[in-house]
Every structure is written in structure tokens, then in C-alpha cells.
Design a protein around this motif. Structure first.
Motif: not given
Length: 315
Positions: A208-211, A246-250
Motif C-alpha cells: 500500500h501507499a498513503v497518498n 488523497m494528498p499530493e495526487m487525487d
């Protein structure tokens, strides 16, 4: 207050234009501490003065009671109490935001509603160090032109800590001898924990990733490695599960990036979001998602993923 209500109506009309542009609109509000908090306008149905609230016994801490809103009875939460913000925890709040999360309507009491701002997701960052009573309830930080920081609240964590997460029941594993791999991304720690539990019950390996930006960076790395080694990426990646906000990129931009990259051909992308309106579903389809699931129903998530993850038996 009328200015906010009119702006909210304009924001509702513009939702489909914003989604997929990697921009969001945030409703700013205060909780009486001098800090500025924010919530995605997509999730706010209306703003009003605090109405009469009917007290009810055995309510969770931070839940002031119930109100009747156009025939529907909804719980009302005092955000300052839930976030345990110093001496403000004893205050109810002068304004109420009516929100909709995962098909659930709630009232949030706040000290004062300010205005709506538009920001690029690339300027919305994961919080590294958040101090004070709000720690653990902030999912992202952004900066206004005047340099003031806005803490964007993780409503999924607020709801989980207030009402409980609810146990995930029995889920039949996929079965079969082949390894199945899922990559998922969500900025909410609560959502990541629930998704991982469902995938574990399915017997699926997962990363997984968080953003959104982290997810795209890691996915590009996986695709590049497969290309260099001559390995079919689909042997190591069976499905991608993305959040919308999501932060940084939706998630819309992330999905469009994936679908426009031939290296990911044949790998389904499923959007899993608390934005459950038809407008958001339509936008998901527009960028190419292969499925759209409203958070959080473990059975629906498992049932949606199962047919996409089952591999045909080798004959």
C-alpha cells in the motif's frame, strides 16, 4: 452564513468539473482555538446555525444528541470535544455543518464557519508532526496564500473512534494455488487497516501507499522493473485499489495516469471512496475505473474484488 450557503450550492454544481483536475475545495472553520481546520466541500451538504439538539441517553462521548432534518434523524457531534481541544472541549459550537460520509449523514458542531478555498492536491501534504489534541485526527495539511496552515480532518478516524469500527465478519478466501497481489492506496489509517483486513481474509498479498503521488511513484517503479526484466507486470500485480481524495495526487488523476500507461493494460483499477454521490461515480467511470465502491462495507468490497481477482484454473 447565507454567503457560505450560496457558495456551497455553487460548489455542488462544480463538483464534476473539479474532480479529476487534481484540485479540491475546502470549507474552512474554527473550533475556538485559533487554529484553522478544513473539510472537503464535496462532503458538506449544508451549513446552518446550531439547531435545537435533543439529548439522548447512552450516546458516545462527543455526540451531543440528535436532530430531525427534513424527516431524517441524524446524530450531531461536537468536534472540539472529540478532538479534545483544551478548554474548548466544554463548548458546543455556534454553527453546524451537515455532512455525508459513506452514505451516512451527520451534523458537526463547530465554533465558526469561515469560507471556501480552492487548492491543488499537490499542495496538500500528509502531516509529519501534528501537535495538540487534534493529533491523530488530521489527514493532511495545506497552506493558504497568507501562510496560515489548514488542518484537514480525517473524518473516517473521527467516526471510527466515536462510533466504533465494527467487526469484519467472515469472508471466504479466494482459494486456488496461485498468488494474488493487490496494491492499494488510502490516506486514512483507519481505511488502510480495514482494507488490509479484508484482503487478508481473502488470502491476498498486498502492498500500500498513503497518498496518490507515493502510489504513482511506486507503481511506476514496479512497471519499470517489470519492463527491464522482461516480466509481465500482471504476474506481480492483479488489481489496484484507489481512494478518491488523497494528498499530493487525487485518485482520479492517479487512475487516469494508470489507464494512460500501456504497461498497466489488463490490470483493473477499483475506486474505494467515501464520496458516494452519482457525480463522483460518473467521474470515476470517466477516468476509466473498472469498479466504484462506497466506503466502508467489507462484504461489498470483498464481493466486488473477488471476480476480478479469481484466476482461471490452468488446464
Amino acid at each position: 452564513m447565507d454567503r457560505i450557503d450560496n457558495t456551497l450550492l455553487d460548489a455542488v454544481d462544480g463538483r464534476t468539473r473539479l474532480a479529476g483536475s487534481n484540485r479540491m475545495e475546502i470549507l474552512l472553520f474554527s473550533l475556538g482555538t485559533g487554529e484553522t481546520f478544513g473539510i472537503n466541500v464535496f462532503k458538506v451538504r449544508e451549513v446552518s446555525k446550531t439547531p435545537f439538539i435533543t439529548k439522548s441517553p447512552n450516546m458516545p462521548a462527543g455526540v451531543e444528541g440528535l436532530i430531525s432534518l427534513r424527516g431524517n434523524v441524524i446524530p450531531v457531534l461536537a468536534l472540539a470535544k472529540i478532538l479534545q481541544l483544551d478548554d474548548r472541549a466544554s463548548e458546543q459550537g455556534g454553527s453546524m455543518m451537515v455532512t455525508e460520509y459513506s452514505k451516512r449523514t451527520l451534523g458537526f458542531l463547530v465554533h465558526e464557519v469561515d469560507r471556501i478555498i480552492r487548492v491543488d492536491w499537490e499542495n496538500v501534504h500528509s502531516p509529519d508532526n501534528v501537535s495538540g489534541g487534534a493529533q491523530g485526527y488530521v489527514t493532511a495539511i495545506t497552506e493558504m496564500p497568507d501562510g496560515k496552515l489548514v488542518s484537514i480532518l480525517d473524518v473516517e478516524t473521527i467516526l471510527a473512534n466515536t462510533f466504533g469500527e465494527g467487526a469484519i465478519g467472515h469472508i471466504d478466501p479466494l482459494g486456488g494455488s496461485e498468488t494474488v497481489n493487490v496494491f492499494f492506496v488510502d490516506d486514512s489509517a483507519v481505511a488502510r487497516r480495514k482494507i488490509a483486513e479484508v484482503l487478508d481474509k481473502l488470502g491476498v498479498q498486498h502492498k500500500h501507499a498513503v497518498n496518490g503521488l507515493e502510489a504513482w511513484t511506486r507503481l511506476e517503479g514496479m512497471a519499470g522493473h517489470a519492463q527491464q526484466t522482461g516480466r509481465d507486470l500482471r504476474r506481480d500485480l492483479d488489481l489496484i485499489l484507489v481512494d478518491a481524495e488523497m494528498p499530493e495526487m487525487d485518485g482520479y488523476v492517479l487512475t487516469r495516469n494508470i489507464k494512460n500507461d500501456a504497461r498497466f493494460e489488463g490490470i483493473p483499477v477499483v475506486m474505494h471512496s467515501s464520496l458516494s454521490s452519482e457525480a463522483n461515480r460518473a467521474m470515476g467511470k470517466r477516468v476509466g475505473v473498472d469498479g466504484y465502491i462506497a466506503k466502508f462495507d467489507a462484504d461489498v468490497l470483498a464481493d466486488t474484488l473477488r471476480p476480478m481477482l479469481l484466476k482461471p484454473a490452468k488446464g
